[in-house]
Design a protein around this motif. Structure first.
Motif, short mmCIF file in Angstrom:
data_model
loop_
_atom_site.label_atom_id
_atom_site.label_comp_id
_atom_site.label_asym_id
_atom_site.label_seq_id
_atom_site.Cartn_x
_atom_site.Cartn_y
_atom_site.Cartn_z
N PRO A 15 0.82 -1.22 0.00
CA PRO A 15 0.00 0.00 0.00
C PRO A 15 0.85 1.26 0.00
O PRO A 15 2.01 1.24 0.44
CB PRO A 15 -0.80 -0.10 1.31
N CYS A 16 0.29 2.35 -0.50
CA CYS A 16 0.97 3.64 -0.46
C CYS A 16 -0.08 4.73 -0.47
O CYS A 16 -1.25 4.47 -0.79
CB CYS A 16 1.91 3.80 -1.65
N GLU A 17 0.35 5.94 -0.12
CA GLU A 17 -0.56 7.09 -0.19
C GLU A 17 -0.40 7.69 -1.58
O GLU A 17 0.41 8.58 -1.83
CB GLU A 17 -0.21 8.10 0.91
N ILE A 26 3.12 6.57 -11.45
CA ILE A 26 2.37 6.87 -10.23
C ILE A 26 3.22 7.77 -9.34
O ILE A 26 4.46 7.74 -9.38
CB ILE A 26 1.89 5.63 -9.45
N ALA A 27 2.52 8.56 -8.51
CA ALA A 27 3.18 9.44 -7.53
C ALA A 27 2.55 9.17 -6.18
O ALA A 27 1.32 9.07 -6.06
CB ALA A 27 2.98 10.90 -7.94
N PHE A 28 3.40 9.03 -5.16
CA PHE A 28 2.91 8.70 -3.81
C PHE A 28 3.86 9.32 -2.78
O PHE A 28 5.01 9.65 -3.09
CB PHE A 28 2.82 7.18 -3.65
N ARG A 29 3.37 9.45 -1.54
CA ARG A 29 4.20 10.05 -0.49
C ARG A 29 5.28 9.08 -0.03
O ARG A 29 5.03 7.89 0.12
CB ARG A 29 3.33 10.46 0.70
N ASP A 30 6.47 9.65 0.21
CA ASP A 30 7.58 8.86 0.74
C ASP A 30 7.22 8.39 2.16
O ASP A 30 6.68 9.15 2.96
CB ASP A 30 8.87 9.70 0.76
N ILE A 31 7.55 7.14 2.47
CA ILE A 31 7.23 6.55 3.78
C ILE A 31 8.07 7.18 4.90
O ILE A 31 7.68 7.14 6.06
CB ILE A 31 7.44 5.01 3.72
N ASN A 32 9.19 7.76 4.54
CA ASN A 32 10.11 8.35 5.54
C ASN A 32 10.47 9.76 5.08
O ASN A 32 11.59 10.03 4.64
CB ASN A 32 11.35 7.45 5.64
N PRO A 33 9.49 10.69 5.19
CA PRO A 33 9.67 12.01 4.56
C PRO A 33 10.82 12.82 5.14
O PRO A 33 11.00 12.88 6.35
CB PRO A 33 8.32 12.70 4.81
N GLN A 34 11.58 13.43 4.26
CA GLN A 34 12.74 14.26 4.65
C GLN A 34 12.39 15.74 4.61
O GLN A 34 13.25 16.58 4.85
CB GLN A 34 13.91 13.97 3.72
N ALA A 35 11.15 16.06 4.33
CA ALA A 35 10.67 17.45 4.28
C ALA A 35 9.14 17.38 4.40
O ALA A 35 8.56 16.31 4.20
CB ALA A 35 11.09 18.09 2.95
N PRO A 36 8.48 18.52 4.74
CA PRO A 36 7.02 18.49 4.86
C PRO A 36 6.34 17.91 3.61
O PRO A 36 5.34 17.20 3.74
CB PRO A 36 6.67 19.96 5.09
#
Ligand code: 5GP
Ligand code: ZN
Length: 114
Positions: A15-17, A26-36
């Protein structure tokens, strides 16, 4: 590629956002975000590194940047600023070997990168 995390995301086995999807990307949010804002834009087809790009992939790569540009506006970081990055191999810091364009923003990013 069964053992590729991002191929498994493309196949909906992981799964991903998800933010944007079309026939090839496809584009999805990184699981370990380094920025907002930290979004990954990936091709649906498996390409291991930027070194493996072929002339036929030029449209695909262009579309990835256009989707990243669109997302920068949606995330409201287009005016404050952002960074788009492809990491390649060990010294580039690549950890997932299926190419992905990072879109980072929402804070002041330092330069040069660490
Ligand atoms: P690289 O270091 O290869 O340029 O970037 C890989 C990125 O993928 C990292 O920022 C990491 O947090 C992200 N990532 C790794 N596994 C997953 C996952 O299962 N889901 C999501 N959404 N991001 C992942
Ligand atoms: Zn893959």
């Amino acid at each position: 590629m069964n053992d590729c995390i991002f191929c498994n995301i493309v196949n909906n086995d992981i799964p991903c956002e998800k933010l944007i999807e079309n026939d090839s990307i496809i584009a999805f949010r990184d699981i370990n975000p380094q920025a907002p804002t930290h979004i990954l834009i990936i091709p649906k087809k498996h390409i291991t590194t930027i070194n493996d790009l072929k002339p036929d992939d030029s449209t695909l790569i262009g579309e990835m940047f256009l989707i990243a540009k669109q997302l920068a506006k949606i995330e409201n970081i287009n005016n404050s600023g952002f960074r788009m990055v492809f990491n390649c191999n060990k010294d580039g810091g690549q950890t997932v070997f299926h190419i992905h364009l990072h879109l980072l923003g929402g804070r002041k990013l330092s330069w040069p990168p660490g």
